[in-house]
Write a protein that holds these residues in place. Sequence first.
Motif, PDB file in Angstrom:
ATOM      1  N   ARG A 186       0.823  -1.215   0.000  1.00  0.00           N
ATOM      2  CA  ARG A 186       0.000   0.000   0.000  1.00  0.00           C
ATOM      3  C   ARG A 186       0.851   1.257   0.000  1.00  0.00           C
ATOM      4  N   SER A 187       2.054   1.169   0.541  1.00  0.00           N
ATOM      5  CA  SER A 187       2.935   2.340   0.561  1.00  0.00           C
ATOM      6  C   SER A 187       3.376   2.751  -0.836  1.00  0.00           C
ATOM      7  N   CYS A 188       3.147   1.892  -1.832  1.00  0.00           N
ATOM      8  CA  CYS A 188       3.469   2.248  -3.223  1.00  0.00           C
ATOM      9  C   CYS A 188       2.461   3.233  -3.807  1.00  0.00           C
ATOM     10  N   GLY A 189       1.319   3.384  -3.140  1.00  0.00           N
ATOM     11  CA  GLY A 189       0.343   4.390  -3.566  1.00  0.00           C
ATOM     12  C   GLY A 189      -0.767   3.881  -4.458  1.00  0.00           C
ATOM     13  N   PHE A 190      -0.911   2.562  -4.559  1.00  0.00           N
ATOM     14  CA  PHE A 190      -1.956   1.982  -5.396  1.00  0.00           C
ATOM     15  C   PHE A 190      -2.798   1.004  -4.571  1.00  0.00           C
ATOM     16  N   PRO A 191      -4.046   0.749  -5.018  1.00  0.00           N
ATOM     17  CA  PRO A 191      -4.870  -0.228  -4.293  1.00  0.00           C
ATOM     18  C   PRO A 191      -4.195  -1.601  -4.253  1.00  0.00           C
ATOM     19  N   VAL A 192      -4.360  -2.286  -3.123  1.00  0.00           N
ATOM     20  CA  VAL A 192      -3.748  -3.596  -2.923  1.00  0.00           C
ATOM     21  C   VAL A 192      -4.827  -4.673  -2.856  1.00  0.00           C
ATOM     22  N   VAL A 193      -4.589  -5.742  -3.580  1.00  0.00           N
ATOM     23  CA  VAL A 193      -5.497  -6.877  -3.661  1.00  0.00           C
ATOM     24  C   VAL A 193      -4.816  -8.077  -3.008  1.00  0.00           C
ATOM     25  N   PHE A 194      -5.586  -8.882  -2.303  1.00  0.00           N
ATOM     26  CA  PHE A 194      -5.050 -10.133  -1.774  1.00  0.00           C
ATOM     27  C   PHE A 194      -5.682 -11.298  -2.507  1.00  0.00           C
ATOM     28  N   ASP A 195      -4.832 -12.122  -3.118  1.00  0.00           N
ATOM     29  CA  ASP A 195      -5.282 -13.304  -3.847  1.00  0.00           C
ATOM     30  C   ASP A 195      -5.377 -14.468  -2.859  1.00  0.00           C
TER      31      ASP A 195
END
Length: 271
Positions: A186-195
């Motif tokens: 998340r610190s990259c600045g984009f939405p995070v998805v968990f597979d």
Amino acid sequence: MLNDAATWKSLTSARRLFLIAGPCVIESEALCFKVADKLQKICARHQLFFVFKASFDKANRTSASSFRGPGLEAGLEVLQKVRERFQVPVLTDVHTEAQVERAAQIVDILQIPAFLCRQTDLIQAAVNTGKIVNLKKGQFLSPREMGQVAEKAHQAGGRRLLLTERGTTFGYNNLVADMRSIPILRSCGFPVVFDATHSVQLPGGSGNKSGGQREFAPLLAQCAVAAGANGLFVETHPTPDQALSDGPNMIPLAEMEAVLKRLVKIHAATL
């Protein structure tokens, strides 16, 4: 009405969990319709934003005899029908630059498979279409290294990116899901998805095919939402034991509503 801007707005809403889900591979049009119909209704009841996913080709197979899918043109035809019939965005993975341009004419989100997440030309081709791009973290990468993949895509012009955690190689035929990766990504600045379903895969664990521990997928999904994941990626099938790809780690379709109801409650508690 479906459009890229509306889809991206829903994917970036902090107050609404989103779901990317469907069968691993396009086995038939009828299967895709059945899964899409069920998931669309569940997500509408529980206020999740739904993206349908399925692969037209599973290029990464343990055995040369494993089912790969209907191929590019036939697969995209099915995905287009799902998109139009159920009015939901669709996602599929691409494996070569040649597939990117054609797939981008049909789908809303292009996915870079985990094993290909360092393929610069493929990433550049995907973001150059202007489509939303889902970058899956390689099983061989740490979450901090995945930041380099995101930066590579961003430098190529990608502004609408998703980053997906799908487990990390843990010895032979096993993966481990480290929840620290959620805030790091998340610190990259984009939405995070968990597979959730690929994270319980046992790669090559059944000899000529991969195994899986589907019973742990809902638990890991709950942990990921509590850790701050913006969305979930789940493969599901009416009869996973008869599925032509990744059956051992897929959640039965009949169990999806109960799983998602709990995830929505956990997400609400994090707001």
